[in-house]
Motif scaffolding. Structure first.
Motif, PDB file in Angstrom:
ATOM      1  N   GLN A   1      12.612 -13.242  23.437  1.00 26.27           N
ATOM      2  CA  GLN A   1      12.435 -12.297  22.339  1.00 26.27           C
ATOM      3  C   GLN A   1      13.424 -12.534  21.201  1.00 26.27           C
ATOM      4  N   ASP A   2      13.133 -11.959  20.039  1.00 31.97           N
ATOM      5  CA  ASP A   2      14.065 -11.945  18.911  1.00 31.97           C
ATOM      6  C   ASP A   2      15.169 -10.931  19.222  1.00 31.97           C
ATOM      7  N   ASP A   3      15.999 -11.260  20.172  1.00 33.05           N
ATOM      8  CA  ASP A   3      17.027 -10.326  20.639  1.00 33.05           C
ATOM      9  C   ASP A   3      18.276 -11.146  20.927  1.00 33.05           C
ATOM     10  N   LYS A   4      19.385 -10.767  20.312  1.00 35.55           N
ATOM     11  CA  LYS A   4      20.593 -11.590  20.373  1.00 35.55           C
ATOM     12  C   LYS A   4      21.045 -11.884  21.801  1.00 35.55           C
ATOM     13  N   GLU A   5      21.170 -10.835  22.617  1.00 35.89           N
ATOM     14  CA  GLU A   5      21.679 -11.044  23.977  1.00 35.89           C
ATOM     15  C   GLU A   5      20.749 -11.945  24.783  1.00 35.89           C
TER      16      GLU A   5
ATOM     17  N   ASP B   1      14.298  -9.825  10.852  1.00 34.67           N
ATOM     18  CA  ASP B   1      13.909  -9.947  12.255  1.00 34.67           C
ATOM     19  C   ASP B   1      14.189 -11.353  12.796  1.00 34.67           C
ATOM     20  N   ASP B   2      14.518 -12.280  11.928  1.00 38.61           N
ATOM     21  CA  ASP B   2      14.803 -13.651  12.358  1.00 38.61           C
ATOM     22  C   ASP B   2      16.299 -13.827  12.535  1.00 38.61           C
ATOM     23  N   ILE B   3      16.739 -13.935  13.791  1.00 34.38           N
ATOM     24  CA  ILE B   3      18.179 -13.888  14.053  1.00 34.38           C
ATOM     25  C   ILE B   3      18.719 -15.151  14.709  1.00 34.38           C
ATOM     26  N   THR B   4      17.861 -16.183  14.807  1.00 36.03           N
ATOM     27  CA  THR B   4      18.279 -17.372  15.547  1.00 36.03           C
ATOM     28  C   THR B   4      19.551 -17.990  14.966  1.00 36.03           C
ATOM     29  N   LYS B   5      19.608 -18.121  13.638  1.00 35.22           N
ATOM     30  CA  LYS B   5      20.731 -18.839  13.001  1.00 35.22           C
ATOM     31  C   LYS B   5      22.063 -18.136  13.246  1.00 35.22           C
ATOM     32  N   ARG B   6      22.060 -16.811  13.048  1.00 32.78           N
ATOM     33  CA  ARG B   6      23.300 -16.064  13.293  1.00 32.78           C
ATOM     34  C   ARG B   6      23.691 -16.128  14.771  1.00 32.78           C
ATOM     35  N   THR B   7      22.695 -16.140  15.642  1.00 36.59           N
ATOM     36  CA  THR B   7      22.996 -16.173  17.074  1.00 36.59           C
ATOM     37  C   THR B   7      23.554 -17.542  17.478  1.00 36.59           C
ATOM     38  N   ILE B   8      23.024 -18.593  16.879  1.00 37.51           N
ATOM     39  CA  ILE B   8      23.577 -19.934  17.135  1.00 37.51           C
ATOM     40  C   ILE B   8      25.029 -19.989  16.679  1.00 37.51           C
ATOM     41  N   ALA B   9      25.297 -19.458  15.469  1.00 37.15           N
ATOM     42  CA  ALA B   9      26.674 -19.458  14.950  1.00 37.15           C
ATOM     43  C   ALA B   9      27.594 -18.721  15.927  1.00 37.15           C
ATOM     44  N   GLU B  10      27.130 -17.595  16.456  1.00 37.99           N
ATOM     45  CA  GLU B  10      27.943 -16.846  17.413  1.00 37.99           C
ATOM     46  C   GLU B  10      28.171 -17.651  18.689  1.00 37.99           C
ATOM     47  N   TYR B  11      27.106 -18.316  19.178  1.00 31.29           N
ATOM     48  CA  TYR B  11      27.222 -19.104  20.415  1.00 31.29           C
ATOM     49  C   TYR B  11      28.222 -20.237  20.242  1.00 31.29           C
ATOM     50  N   PHE B  12      28.256 -20.810  19.045  1.00 32.27           N
ATOM     51  CA  PHE B  12      29.169 -21.929  18.769  1.00 32.27           C
ATOM     52  C   PHE B  12      30.487 -21.449  18.164  1.00 32.27           C
ATOM     53  N   ASN B  13      30.678 -20.116  18.170  1.00 36.46           N
ATOM     54  CA  ASN B  13      31.912 -19.550  17.634  1.00 36.46           C
ATOM     55  C   ASN B  13      32.155 -20.076  16.211  1.00 36.46           C
ATOM     56  N   ASP B  14      31.128 -19.988  15.394  1.00 41.21           N
ATOM     57  CA  ASP B  14      31.125 -20.660  14.092  1.00 41.21           C
ATOM     58  C   ASP B  14      30.753 -19.653  12.995  1.00 41.21           C
ATOM     59  N   THR B  15      30.940 -20.054  11.756  1.00 43.51           N
ATOM     60  CA  THR B  15      30.522 -19.212  10.629  1.00 43.51           C
ATOM     61  C   THR B  15      29.455 -19.940   9.817  1.00 43.51           C
ATOM     62  N   LEU B  16      28.736 -19.187   8.983  1.00 40.40           N
ATOM     63  CA  LEU B  16      27.679 -19.782   8.158  1.00 40.40           C
ATOM     64  C   LEU B  16      28.262 -20.205   6.810  1.00 40.40           C
ATOM     65  N   VAL B  17      27.903 -21.403   6.376  1.00 40.83           N
ATOM     66  CA  VAL B  17      28.325 -21.892   5.052  1.00 40.83           C
ATOM     67  C   VAL B  17      27.087 -22.342   4.278  1.00 40.83           C
ATOM     68  N   ARG B  18      27.193 -22.302   2.952  1.00 40.43           N
ATOM     69  CA  ARG B  18      26.049 -22.653   2.122  1.00 40.43           C
ATOM     70  C   ARG B  18      25.929 -24.175   2.001  1.00 40.43           C
ATOM     71  N   ASN B  19      24.743 -24.696   2.217  1.00 41.66           N
ATOM     72  CA  ASN B  19      24.517 -26.145   2.136  1.00 41.66           C
ATOM     73  C   ASN B  19      23.794 -26.476   0.829  1.00 41.66           C
ATOM     74  N   ASP B  20      24.406 -27.349   0.028  1.00 39.70           N
ATOM     75  CA  ASP B  20      23.870 -27.621  -1.310  1.00 39.70           C
ATOM     76  C   ASP B  20      22.503 -28.303  -1.283  1.00 39.70           C
ATOM     77  N   GLU B  21      22.353 -29.226  -0.353  1.00 37.27           N
ATOM     78  CA  GLU B  21      21.092 -29.968  -0.293  1.00 37.27           C
ATOM     79  C   GLU B  21      19.921 -29.025   0.039  1.00 37.27           C
ATOM     80  N   VAL B  22      20.174 -28.082   0.942  1.00 36.47           N
ATOM     81  CA  VAL B  22      19.129 -27.113   1.292  1.00 36.47           C
ATOM     82  C   VAL B  22      18.837 -26.193   0.106  1.00 36.47           C
ATOM     83  N   THR B  23      19.906 -25.800  -0.604  1.00 41.14           N
ATOM     84  CA  THR B  23      19.715 -24.964  -1.802  1.00 41.14           C
ATOM     85  C   THR B  23      18.802 -25.669  -2.801  1.00 41.14           C
TER      86      THR B  23
END
Lengths: 415, 415
Positions: free
Chosen positions: B43-47, B74-96
């Motif tokens: 599910q779309d559920d962090k835990e 409702d889409d939480i995969t990216k934030r959950t991955i960052a949490e799993y990897f003990n990481d933060t989100l940064v802006r990527n220029d190429e994607v922008t």
């Protein structure tokens, strides 16, 4: 109360087949108020299956297992269930009779030993009779948890879910009420839509969940409610939709029902005694195939000409070749002429026509890949629209098909 | 080396969509020697997502995650991955830049903030550029384990798997060789077939695995081999097939290739410069739709008449109404007349025709539900066969379509 679905079979894990069983089971469970916690596909491997049973039992109260019940040695589900329940296999007379009945229709009337051994079931299992095949369903209980094992052949599994599993679960347990309502929008991207309705979404009550489902140029908004209080959910979902609709009226297309759009169209046509036909180029028969996949389609679907080659538009649909050379085969003029031709040829009340370029290479026209003209003809008028559906062949075909149904539905509802 | 596939999204667990992504990914991984241990839909559920990551990491070295990368809440995969990897989100220029490029094609040219935020990625992630959408793929590594996160939209996911994931995995690791060969049989049940080839199956070497896959009246036998020694597997599978074939020659139909039978037929037709058309009643356009789903079909597929209503067989195909009333609309005579009519109407080299009763109720004929006549016409002859395909509408349509392709292939290969 939560369920978990376990599908067993190497064919899923090597990508030889798509697991369609899980979606069917999940949908049927939702209808009686059972949420699915997880779907897990595992190999035909004893240790792996045992591990998945143990994990599922920790997460869920109802564990539905499909696959691995065939008569041959690679199918080990039944023996593994017996081991998990510390049980032995015993022969079930009713299943033996069913196997003999099935073999009665074969050239060789005497069942083979491996086939007869499909009547061996764990002694603790209640047998769920399979009326479409020889492998029985099995229902076992363990400390309040229910394990249900079903064959993996889709129509056998479906029969058992509808006729045995769902009624038995509904009788044995009291489930909450679950309702999903899906609102179709067209013309606004997911993020722009989310920004527009943010204030509304932020004020949804905690028991109503919102999801965005983008696909094929549309964004679907799904509201899901779950509570023991059925009335509360019904009232609240209705209320929230009433608040939402005025905010999205320029992009609102309709509601997604369990039924497909072509099924809904079919019901309208039956009610009004009207008929439909198609003339398809770039959709290649997909519109006709979608109509005729529905039981009872012969009441309103007359037929189709799939005029794939340009020459067949002239030979079969009698389109004027000068019209084609003047406007090109991918044009509003040709789409409309095709729709009129189908209406006449099949003597129908409505006709749909498609002409376009699905790619990956350009065909007999200069139109950009992804360009599609869709026309609708009735006894009184004909009209068409031009679309650009991107550069993936299947996407173009599917979007054109969906759009054609949307255009026809809109026209029918105008009456 | 093992992989696990995790698909994220409530839409899978409520049965709103069928997960087709996993089968595609599994197949592509198999081709480069990676076996899939398990497929898990959560599910779309962090835990729940975190728990699935942890379990997958214990089972596998390569974890491929799809879904939950949309721009909305409702889409939480990216934030959950960052949490799993003990990481933060940064802006990527190429994607922008990619997001701005995509919005350039829209009416509103300026990306919304939620859309621009799709360029936020975990700082430890390598970005895999998505050329078909705004959500990027992500590649993260942790103690020798690889986590790959991909969007759930099928054509975006497919592009990333083929263009980025598979080449990168193949470069970074050394995988064993995996080969699957699937042998098609028709006319003998699974258990009877298993009894017949038991001695052969019992003597297969341990690195060759046998599976039985019954479906739609056929049993497929799959041999799977896996080893670092590619030569050994190739030789041994070839040898085992040579031992097997003489034992099943009466029921052997052919080999299942990655390509569908209609794609193989298409290649034969292109090679010989021949063309095909269809006249379909009970299959309702499915044969035409299957042909035209393949890129390049316009080289050999001329078109189809879906003569669903009996009257359309007379009006469009010009079948003699007396023939229909004499033999019934579901008959060998009508099927053959339809095939001849399609051949003439579309001026093709081959034509397929189907007429039958797919159920659930009887149509304009007395034929039992499931009765189907399939005819093949060439410039020199016409012939037909009668089949009984059971009492499920979709099963009847699908089996008739498959059988029609088998009959045409057999006829083409005779030349």
């Amino acid at each position: 109360m939560l369920a978990e679905i376990i599908t067993i079979g190497d064919e899923i894990l090597i990508g030889q087949i798509v697991d369609t069983n899980s979606a069917f089971i999940a949908k049927q469970l939702n209808k009686i108020g059972v949420s699915v916690y997880q779907i897990t596909s595992v190999q035909d491997d004893k240790e792996h299956i045992l591990k998945s049973f143990k994990e599922a039992e920790e997460n869920a109260n109802i564990i539905i297992i499909t696959g691995g019940l065939g008569p041959t040695k690679d199918d080990i589900t039944k023996r593994t269930i017996a081991e998990y329940f510390n049980d032995t296999l015993v022969r079930n007379d009713e299943v033996t009779e069913n196997i003999k009945r099935i073999w009665g229709d074969f050239t060789v009337k005497t069942p083979s030993q491996v086939s007869l051994d499909q009547a061996l079931v764990p002694s603790k299992a209640q047998v769920l009779m399979n009326h479409h095949g020889s492998a029985p369903g099995m229902w076992l209980e363990k400390e309040g948890k229910v394990f249900i094992s079903l064959p993996g052949v889709p129509y056998e599994m479906r029969g058992l879910i509808d006729d045995a599993v769902i009624p038995k679960l509904a009788k044995q347990f009291k489930f909450p009420y679950i309702q999903h309502e899906t609102i179709l929008t067209y013309g606004l991207g997911e993020s722009a839509l989310a920004e527009r309705i943010e204030a509304w979404a932020d004020h949804l009550p905690p028991y109503i969940k919102l999801a965005y489902l983008p696909s094929l140029g549309r964004v679907r908004l799904r509201l899901s409610g779950k509570s023991m209080d059925k009335h509360l959910i019904q009232i609240e979902i209705k209320h929230q939709i009433e608040l939402l609709l005025p905010q999205i009226k320029d992009v609102f297309v309709g509601f997604e029902r369990d039924e497909s759009i072509e099924a809904v169209i079919g019901q309208h046509l039956i009610a009004s005694g009207k008929t439909v036909a198609t003339a398809e180029s770039c959709t290649g028969g997909k519109i006709a195939e979608s109509f005729t996949a529905i039981a009872g389609a012969s009441q309103y679907f007359k037929g189709s000409v799939v005029s794939y080659a340009t020459q067949s538009k002239v030979d079969v649909l009698k389109i004027d070749p000068e019209l084609i050379s003047k406007f090109s085969v991918v044009s509003a003029e040709v789409a409309e002429a095709m729709a009129k031709a189908a209406l006449k040829l099949f003597n129908s009340d409505y006709a749909i026509a498609t002409t376009g370029n699905a790619g990956p290479t350009k065909g007999d026209a200069d139109a950009e890949i992804g360009t599609v003209f869709i026309a609708i003809a009735t006894k009184y008028k004909v009209f068409s629209e031009r679309f650009t559906f991107g550069d993936h062949r299947h996407k173009v075909i599917n979007r054109a098909t969906t759009k054609a149904f949307e255009m026809l539905q809109k026209e029918i509802l105008k009456k």
